[in-house]
Enzyme design. Sequence first.
Site, PDB file in Angstrom:
ATOM      1  N   ARG A   1       4.643   4.007  -6.723  1.00 46.83           N
ATOM      2  CA  ARG A   1       4.362   5.330  -6.158  1.00 46.83           C
ATOM      3  C   ARG A   1       5.200   5.600  -4.912  1.00 46.83           C
ATOM      4  O   ARG A   1       5.204   6.720  -4.391  1.00 46.83           O
ATOM      5  CB  ARG A   1       2.882   5.446  -5.817  1.00 46.83           C
ATOM      6  CG  ARG A   1       2.404   4.483  -4.722  1.00 46.83           C
ATOM      7  CD  ARG A   1       0.906   4.596  -4.549  1.00 46.83           C
ATOM      8  NE  ARG A   1       0.367   3.656  -3.573  1.00 46.83           N
ATOM      9  CZ  ARG A   1      -0.932   3.566  -3.296  1.00 46.83           C
ATOM     10  NH1 ARG A   1      -1.794   4.342  -3.911  1.00 46.83           N
ATOM     11  NH2 ARG A   1      -1.371   2.697  -2.410  1.00 46.83           N
ATOM     12  N   GLU A   2       5.906   4.592  -4.440  1.00 48.45           N
ATOM     13  CA  GLU A   2       6.645   4.719  -3.181  1.00 48.45           C
ATOM     14  C   GLU A   2       8.049   5.237  -3.485  1.00 48.45           C
ATOM     15  O   GLU A   2       9.067   4.567  -3.275  1.00 48.45           O
ATOM     16  CB  GLU A   2       6.614   3.369  -2.456  1.00 48.45           C
ATOM     17  CG  GLU A   2       5.161   2.979  -2.137  1.00 48.45           C
ATOM     18  CD  GLU A   2       4.949   1.525  -1.739  1.00 48.45           C
ATOM     19  OE1 GLU A   2       5.952   0.795  -1.536  1.00 48.45           O
ATOM     20  OE2 GLU A   2       3.791   1.098  -1.632  1.00 48.45           O
TER      21      GLU A   2
ATOM     22  N   ASN B   1       3.537  -7.068  -5.749  1.00 44.60           N
ATOM     23  CA  ASN B   1       3.811  -7.635  -4.423  1.00 44.60           C
ATOM     24  C   ASN B   1       2.715  -8.592  -3.954  1.00 44.60           C
ATOM     25  O   ASN B   1       2.619  -8.915  -2.773  1.00 44.60           O
ATOM     26  CB  ASN B   1       4.015  -6.520  -3.388  1.00 44.60           C
ATOM     27  CG  ASN B   1       5.006  -6.924  -2.310  1.00 44.60           C
ATOM     28  OD1 ASN B   1       5.882  -7.768  -2.548  1.00 44.60           O
ATOM     29  ND2 ASN B   1       4.879  -6.344  -1.124  1.00 44.60           N
ATOM     30  N   ARG B   2       1.900  -9.047  -4.885  1.00 48.70           N
ATOM     31  CA  ARG B   2       0.952 -10.138  -4.629  1.00 48.70           C
ATOM     32  C   ARG B   2       1.114 -11.229  -5.692  1.00 48.70           C
ATOM     33  O   ARG B   2       0.340 -12.170  -5.718  1.00 48.70           O
ATOM     34  CB  ARG B   2      -0.502  -9.624  -4.681  1.00 48.70           C
ATOM     35  CG  ARG B   2      -0.839  -8.548  -3.660  1.00 48.70           C
ATOM     36  CD  ARG B   2      -0.853  -9.071  -2.224  1.00 48.70           C
ATOM     37  NE  ARG B   2      -1.215  -8.027  -1.269  1.00 48.70           N
ATOM     38  CZ  ARG B   2      -0.373  -7.121  -0.791  1.00 48.70           C
ATOM     39  NH1 ARG B   2       0.910  -7.151  -1.145  1.00 48.70           N
ATOM     40  NH2 ARG B   2      -0.787  -6.211   0.074  1.00 48.70           N
TER      41      ARG B   2
ATOM     42  N   GLU C   1       9.248  -0.358   5.352  1.00 47.54           N
ATOM     43  CA  GLU C   1       8.330   0.742   5.031  1.00 47.54           C
ATOM     44  C   GLU C   1       8.982   2.020   5.539  1.00 47.54           C
ATOM     45  O   GLU C   1       8.963   2.312   6.733  1.00 47.54           O
ATOM     46  CB  GLU C   1       6.968   0.538   5.713  1.00 47.54           C
ATOM     47  CG  GLU C   1       6.216  -0.719   5.323  1.00 47.54           C
ATOM     48  CD  GLU C   1       5.573  -0.641   3.932  1.00 47.54           C
ATOM     49  OE1 GLU C   1       5.626   0.419   3.290  1.00 47.54           O
ATOM     50  OE2 GLU C   1       5.018  -1.674   3.500  1.00 47.54           O
TER      51      GLU C   1
HETATM   52  O1  0X9 Z   1       1.009  -4.406   1.220  1.00 43.46           O
HETATM   53  C1  0X9 Z   1       2.179  -4.448   0.843  1.00 43.46           C
HETATM   54  O2  0X9 Z   1       2.516  -4.989  -0.200  1.00 43.46           O
HETATM   55  C2  0X9 Z   1       3.263  -3.791   1.698  1.00 43.46           C
HETATM   56  N1  0X9 Z   1       2.825  -2.546   2.190  1.00 43.46           N
HETATM   57  S1  0X9 Z   1       2.628  -1.270   1.172  1.00 43.46           S
HETATM   58  O3  0X9 Z   1       2.006  -0.191   1.913  1.00 43.46           O
HETATM   59  N2  0X9 Z   1       4.062  -0.770   0.721  1.00 43.46           N
HETATM   60  O4  0X9 Z   1       1.877  -1.696   0.037  1.00 43.46           O
HETATM   61  C3  0X9 Z   1       3.623  -4.729   2.829  1.00 43.46           C
HETATM   62  C4  0X9 Z   1       4.146  -6.043   2.386  1.00 43.46           C
HETATM   63  C5  0X9 Z   1       4.636  -6.847   3.515  1.00 43.46           C
HETATM   64  N3  0X9 Z   1       4.933  -8.195   3.232  1.00 43.46           N
HETATM   65  C6  0X9 Z   1       4.030  -9.177   3.012  1.00 43.46           C
HETATM   66  N4  0X9 Z   1       2.839  -8.890   2.628  1.00 43.46           N
HETATM   67  N5  0X9 Z   1       4.371 -10.418   3.239  1.00 43.46           N
HETATM   68 ZN    ZN Z   2       4.648  -0.957  -1.146  1.00 41.08          ZN
END
Ligand code: 0X9
Ligand code: ZN
Length: 436
Positions: free
Chosen positions: A184-185, A255-256, A383
Amino acid sequence: MFKSIFIFCLSFYIVFAKHEEYDGYSLFGVDVDNVDQAQLVNGLENRLGVDVWSHALPGRPGQILVPKDQKQQFQETLDDAGITYHVVVKNIKESLELEDNLLSSAARSSNRSSIGLPFDSIHRYDVVDAYLVELAQRFPNVVTVASAGRSFEGRDIKYLKISTSNFQDRSKPVVMMESLLHCREWIGLAATLYAIEKLVIDVTEQDIVNDIDWIIIPIANPDGYEFTHTSSRFWRKNRATGYITGNWCMGVDLNRNFDKNWGTASSSSVCSDTFHGRAPFSEPETAAIRDIILEHRDRIELFLDIHSFGSMILYGFGNGVLPPNGLLIHVNGVLMAQTIDSVKLSWKPNYIVGNVASVLYQASGSAQDYAQDVGATYSYTFELPAYRNIQNSLNGFLVDPDFIEQAGFETWEGIKAGARYAANTFRQREMMRRQL
Ligand code: 0X9
Ligand code: ZN
């Protein structure tokens, strides 16, 4: 006859039902005075199931999208805690319609006369995919298009390798960047497409092309990305199915899902927006990115994962522990941030630079942490800011076409500064190694 009535109804449904799911959702801005309040606000994601678009920090309002039937509970919770808030957008569906209209009328009026893609719309997967192939055909001496693998639904994850020496000169550092891991980004795509344009079509600074090998993945989460165009604009995860729970939910937060502290600061609930998946690299999209990182791990000096929004440059690790070269990572982060700040729109906030856990929150399994852990010297999550103008109610993830080129331009200024700094430290290390 019936067939045409059916088709008419279907197209009516598709046009008018779009964004229906967000009808009556409000976007709230929340001001916090201290860390305790910030924690409470940011915890509302789990408590109430609201969508925390950007986390509240003292001095920077958080933004939270609240469904119609949860507004009362949301407001009561904040009132009880003495936290101030305001409505930023009353009905986000109207902003979504505005975004659609602005982007499509900008796209209609721009004719693609140059080789590059115009910077006034957000291009769909097919367009970007074909563009990458076209660039490799037109510029065979510097551009190679490769496939990282296929997404859950089978879309090709293409990426570009840009090099004046066909990636053969191992004394050059690699800069790797990707966007749309969170689909969505959208504005992140502008940054990667802008970088490609300046590295291939409109080269004004030759050193940046000559001295560095580039790897660029514009659409890291293609299924999710298409879904944000066709169905749910605020979808964040991939489109994986097969995670059986009591509730029917899908998607993994890519991203997890990387293998760095996996599962320690993320969600095990399929329905959560930060669901980490069944195992590290359970998802084809993250496995594909991992393979590219591993292939070039000894040469990746700078890794950039482009997200939005919030005007931040974040680095690892997501549990608050700093990498051994944390000081230099900070220095290069500040350099990039200052460079962007010097050319950004004047009313936009300055970039914040810092470890993700101290600036935002703890998070495990991110791409940025994984790249840092396996070899990248400097690894960051950007970001970006997403919108140009608060007057027209486009906010948060919503993209104002007037801002696309500026976002690309200012981010590229930061990336160049970071890439040059990284190229220097890479060269210095190479020299030391040879002297030994
Ligand atoms: O939460 C996230 O994955 C990222 N922010 S977002 O608002 N785009 O979802 C930040 C990720 C930063 N990096 C780590 N979590 N290590
Ligand atoms: Zn993100």
